[in-house]
Design a protein around this motif. Sequence first.
Motif, PDB file in Angstrom:
ATOM      1  N   LEU A   1      -2.631  -5.464   4.940  1.00 35.35           N
ATOM      2  CA  LEU A   1      -2.454  -4.280   5.488  1.00 35.35           C
ATOM      3  C   LEU A   1      -1.754  -3.192   4.559  1.00 35.35           C
ATOM      4  N   SER A   2      -2.032  -1.882   4.531  1.00 30.01           N
ATOM      5  CA  SER A   2      -1.432  -1.006   3.684  1.00 30.01           C
ATOM      6  C   SER A   2      -0.121  -0.142   4.388  1.00 30.01           C
ATOM      7  N   GLY A   3       0.540   0.165   3.419  1.00 29.25           N
ATOM      8  CA  GLY A   3       1.748   1.193   4.003  1.00 29.25           C
ATOM      9  C   GLY A   3       1.277   2.586   3.867  1.00 29.25           C
ATOM     10  N   GLY A   4       2.195   3.592   4.354  1.00 27.78           N
ATOM     11  CA  GLY A   4       2.024   4.995   3.934  1.00 27.78           C
ATOM     12  C   GLY A   4       1.622   5.506   5.467  1.00 27.78           C
ATOM     13  N   LYS A   5       1.194   6.965   5.273  1.00 24.96           N
ATOM     14  CA  LYS A   5       0.939   7.643   6.524  1.00 24.96           C
ATOM     15  C   LYS A   5      -0.619   7.641   6.839  1.00 24.96           C
ATOM     16  N   THR A   6      -1.429   7.492   5.963  1.00 28.00           N
ATOM     17  CA  THR A   6      -2.595   7.407   6.500  1.00 28.00           C
ATOM     18  C   THR A   6      -3.303   6.384   7.307  1.00 28.00           C
ATOM     19  N   PRO A   7      -2.762   5.242   7.360  1.00 29.34           N
ATOM     20  CA  PRO A   7      -3.285   3.986   8.314  1.00 29.34           C
ATOM     21  C   PRO A   7      -2.490   4.350   9.779  1.00 29.34           C
TER      22      PRO A   7
ATOM     23  N   TRP B   1      12.029  -1.016  -6.763  1.00 30.97           N
ATOM     24  CA  TRP B   1      11.151  -2.227  -6.956  1.00 30.97           C
ATOM     25  C   TRP B   1      10.004  -2.329  -5.834  1.00 30.97           C
ATOM     26  N   ARG B   2       9.013  -2.797  -6.209  1.00 29.49           N
ATOM     27  CA  ARG B   2       7.945  -3.073  -5.538  1.00 29.49           C
ATOM     28  C   ARG B   2       7.400  -4.434  -5.122  1.00 29.49           C
ATOM     29  N   ILE B   3       6.856  -4.994  -4.350  1.00 30.13           N
ATOM     30  CA  ILE B   3       6.067  -6.173  -4.060  1.00 30.13           C
ATOM     31  C   ILE B   3       4.582  -5.901  -4.136  1.00 30.13           C
TER      32      ILE B   3
ATOM     33  N   GLY C   1      -4.619  17.207  -0.191  1.00 30.46           N
ATOM     34  CA  GLY C   1      -4.199  16.691  -1.580  1.00 30.46           C
ATOM     35  C   GLY C   1      -4.399  15.703  -2.156  1.00 30.46           C
ATOM     36  N   LYS C   2      -5.570  14.769  -1.394  1.00 32.24           N
ATOM     37  CA  LYS C   2      -6.306  13.728  -2.056  1.00 32.24           C
ATOM     38  C   LYS C   2      -7.515  14.099  -2.822  1.00 32.24           C
ATOM     39  N   ALA C   3      -8.150  15.327  -2.559  1.00 28.26           N
ATOM     40  CA  ALA C   3      -9.351  15.748  -2.863  1.00 28.26           C
ATOM     41  C   ALA C   3      -9.413  15.451  -4.511  1.00 28.26           C
TER      42      ALA C   3
ATOM     43  N   SER D   1      10.172   0.333   5.199  1.00 24.06           N
ATOM     44  CA  SER D   1       9.471  -0.780   5.230  1.00 24.06           C
ATOM     45  C   SER D   1       8.037  -0.846   5.809  1.00 24.06           C
ATOM     46  N   ASN D   2       7.195  -1.290   4.893  1.00 22.39           N
ATOM     47  CA  ASN D   2       5.708  -1.396   5.511  1.00 22.39           C
ATOM     48  C   ASN D   2       5.534  -2.367   6.525  1.00 22.39           C
ATOM     49  N   TYR D   3       6.239  -3.370   6.727  1.00 19.56           N
ATOM     50  CA  TYR D   3       6.273  -4.356   7.582  1.00 19.56           C
ATOM     51  C   TYR D   3       6.596  -3.540   8.901  1.00 19.56           C
TER      52      TYR D   3
ATOM     53  N   LEU E   1      -6.602  -0.355   1.981  1.00 16.44           N
ATOM     54  CA  LEU E   1      -5.647   0.333   0.893  1.00 16.44           C
ATOM     55  C   LEU E   1      -5.674   1.739   1.055  1.00 16.44           C
ATOM     56  N   GLY E   2      -4.644   2.332   0.876  1.00 12.32           N
ATOM     57  CA  GLY E   2      -4.094   3.686   0.801  1.00 12.32           C
ATOM     58  C   GLY E   2      -4.328   4.182  -0.688  1.00 12.32           C
ATOM     59  N   LEU E   3      -4.393   5.454  -0.831  1.00 11.66           N
ATOM     60  CA  LEU E   3      -4.541   6.006  -2.003  1.00 11.66           C
ATOM     61  C   LEU E   3      -3.380   7.103  -2.268  1.00 11.66           C
ATOM     62  N   GLY E   4      -2.684   7.145  -3.507  1.00 14.42           N
ATOM     63  CA  GLY E   4      -1.611   8.077  -3.684  1.00 14.42           C
ATOM     64  C   GLY E   4      -2.442   9.092  -4.466  1.00 14.42           C
TER      65      GLY E   4
ATOM     66  N   GLY F   1      -0.522  -5.731   1.636  1.00 17.32           N
ATOM     67  CA  GLY F   1      -1.078  -5.334   0.256  1.00 17.32           C
ATOM     68  C   GLY F   1       0.295  -5.167  -0.604  1.00 17.32           C
ATOM     69  N   ASP F   2       1.103  -4.589   0.012  1.00 17.60           N
ATOM     70  CA  ASP F   2       2.629  -4.227  -0.803  1.00 17.60           C
ATOM     71  C   ASP F   2       3.563  -4.174   0.006  1.00 17.60           C
ATOM     72  N   GLU F   3       4.775  -3.995  -0.600  1.00 21.06           N
ATOM     73  CA  GLU F   3       6.072  -3.712   0.282  1.00 21.06           C
ATOM     74  C   GLU F   3       6.985  -3.013  -0.590  1.00 21.06           C
ATOM     75  N   ARG F   4       7.860  -2.321   0.020  1.00 23.20           N
ATOM     76  CA  ARG F   4       9.065  -1.763  -0.881  1.00 23.20           C
ATOM     77  C   ARG F   4      10.135  -2.863  -0.872  1.00 23.20           C
ATOM     78  N   CYS F   5      10.807  -2.812  -1.466  1.00 27.85           N
ATOM     79  CA  CYS F   5      11.745  -3.924  -1.583  1.00 27.85           C
ATOM     80  C   CYS F   5      13.354  -3.529  -1.005  1.00 27.85           C
TER      81      CYS F   5
ATOM     82  N   GLY G   1      -3.232   8.170  -7.998  1.00 29.32           N
ATOM     83  CA  GLY G   1      -4.127   7.417  -8.223  1.00 29.32           C
ATOM     84  C   GLY G   1      -3.843   6.042  -7.980  1.00 29.32           C
ATOM     85  N   HIS G   2      -2.451   5.910  -7.377  1.00 28.96           N
ATOM     86  CA  HIS G   2      -2.016   4.332  -7.180  1.00 28.96           C
ATOM     87  C   HIS G   2      -2.460   3.978  -5.808  1.00 28.96           C
ATOM     88  N   THR G   3      -2.556   2.470  -5.666  1.00 26.33           N
ATOM     89  CA  THR G   3      -3.001   1.981  -4.498  1.00 26.33           C
ATOM     90  C   THR G   3      -2.095   0.712  -4.294  1.00 26.33           C
ATOM     91  N   ALA G   4      -2.215   0.280  -3.213  1.00 27.09           N
ATOM     92  CA  ALA G   4      -0.953  -0.787  -2.861  1.00 27.09           C
ATOM     93  C   ALA G   4       0.333  -0.391  -3.725  1.00 27.09           C
ATOM     94  N   SER G   5       0.739  -1.213  -4.406  1.00 28.90           N
ATOM     95  CA  SER G   5       1.893  -1.013  -5.421  1.00 28.90           C
ATOM     96  C   SER G   5       1.492  -0.994  -6.854  1.00 28.90           C
TER      97      SER G   5
HETATM   98  C1  6PG Z   1       2.996   2.323   0.436  1.00 26.71           C
HETATM   99  C2  6PG Z   1       1.413   2.079   0.142  1.00 26.71           C
HETATM  100  C3  6PG Z   1       0.556   3.145  -0.781  1.00 26.71           C
HETATM  101  C4  6PG Z   1       0.286   4.158   0.090  1.00 26.71           C
HETATM  102  C5  6PG Z   1      -0.266   5.386  -0.540  1.00 26.71           C
HETATM  103  C6  6PG Z   1      -0.767   6.339   0.181  1.00 26.71           C
HETATM  104  O1  6PG Z   1       3.488   1.273   0.110  1.00 26.71           O
HETATM  105  O2  6PG Z   1       3.224   3.336   0.298  1.00 26.71           O
HETATM  106  O3  6PG Z   1       0.769   0.989   0.217  1.00 26.71           O
HETATM  107  O4  6PG Z   1      -0.128   2.538  -1.860  1.00 26.71           O
HETATM  108  O5  6PG Z   1      -0.885   3.584   0.772  1.00 26.71           O
HETATM  109  O6  6PG Z   1       0.975   5.742  -1.360  1.00 26.71           O
HETATM  110  O7  6PG Z   1       0.188   7.081   1.090  1.00 26.71           O
HETATM  111  P1  6PG Z   1      -0.042   7.932   2.238  1.00 26.71           P
HETATM  112  O8  6PG Z   1      -1.049   7.290   2.889  1.00 26.71           O
HETATM  113  O9  6PG Z   1       1.281   8.055   2.812  1.00 26.71           O
HETATM  114  O10 6PG Z   1      -0.802   9.130   1.597  1.00 26.71           O
END
Ligand code: 6PG
Length: 251
Positions: A39-45, A178-180, A201-203, A83-85, A142-145, A71-75, A148-152
């Motif tokens: 699973l992904s963190g962030g707001k989109t999911p 730090w990120r995992i 903002g992602k366009a 925390s994404n968890y 996966l989300g998308l920053g 897929g990733d986690e903040r430390c 252009g980042h994804t996961a961490s």
């Molecule tokens: C995280 C995510 C990160 C996220 C993007 C998009 O830990 O934040 O894994 O990769 O998916 O930053 O975040 P938004 O969905 O909030 O735009």
Amino acid sequence: MTSVEIFSSPMELSEAAAKLFAARAAGAVSARGRFIAALSGGKTPVGIYTLLAKAPFASQIPWARVHLFWGDERCVPPDHADSNYRLVRELLLDYVPIPPPNIHRMPGEMDPVEAAARYEGQLREFIAPHGDGFPVFDCILLGLGEDGHTASLFPGTRAIRESARWVLGHYVDAQKGWRITITPPVINAARTVVFIAAGSGKAAVVKEILEGPFRSDTLPAQIVRPAGGDLVWMLDREAAALLKVEGKGKT
Ligand code: 6PG
């Protein structure tokens, strides 16, 4: 195969993504007896996790056979606001009958390098490496920053080029923290990778990634090219606004 699906709103995107998740879960359980997702963190999911936690998805998904990884986690500790968890626990895990041993959170409270090694060990125990030596997830969300980042996997970080390790703990200058993260070969071994992006903002970054030149060092999301799996881009109309692709395109 890569497909691009464009939805009229973030809610429609979330509904479609929840449907896809549930369908992949049913398929994996009937084929292999379990469904392994990251699973992904962030707001989109947020909308997706909220839908999965209630009817009809909550009763459709065979939670006892679902294994959730990240897929990733903040430390940070698991109860930390970042925390994404914690995000997934509060939106989904607290509402569905998934057995606790099936929840495989990244230990953000630990030393990052040690946490990554431990998580990789857990993964190796749980998912035998496939032909090319990497674990095959049934579905990776996966989300998308906007950078252009994804996961961490952030621009300019060595993690983008990792070709052996399954999980890395690294300091991300841009995030001053730090990120995992799981690594590109693990993402690219998946049966299905679902990219979700919404909002104007992602366009620009979506257009760069899907229609611009390949430059994964500055656009890490471009490194995601599942060799034997499906790559599904799920965008709302705003995030897709600059694309030449119309509607549900298949490329
Ligand atoms: C995280 C995510 C990160 C996220 C993007 C998009 O830990 O934040 O894994 O990769 O998916 O930053 O975040 P938004 O969905 O909030 O735009």
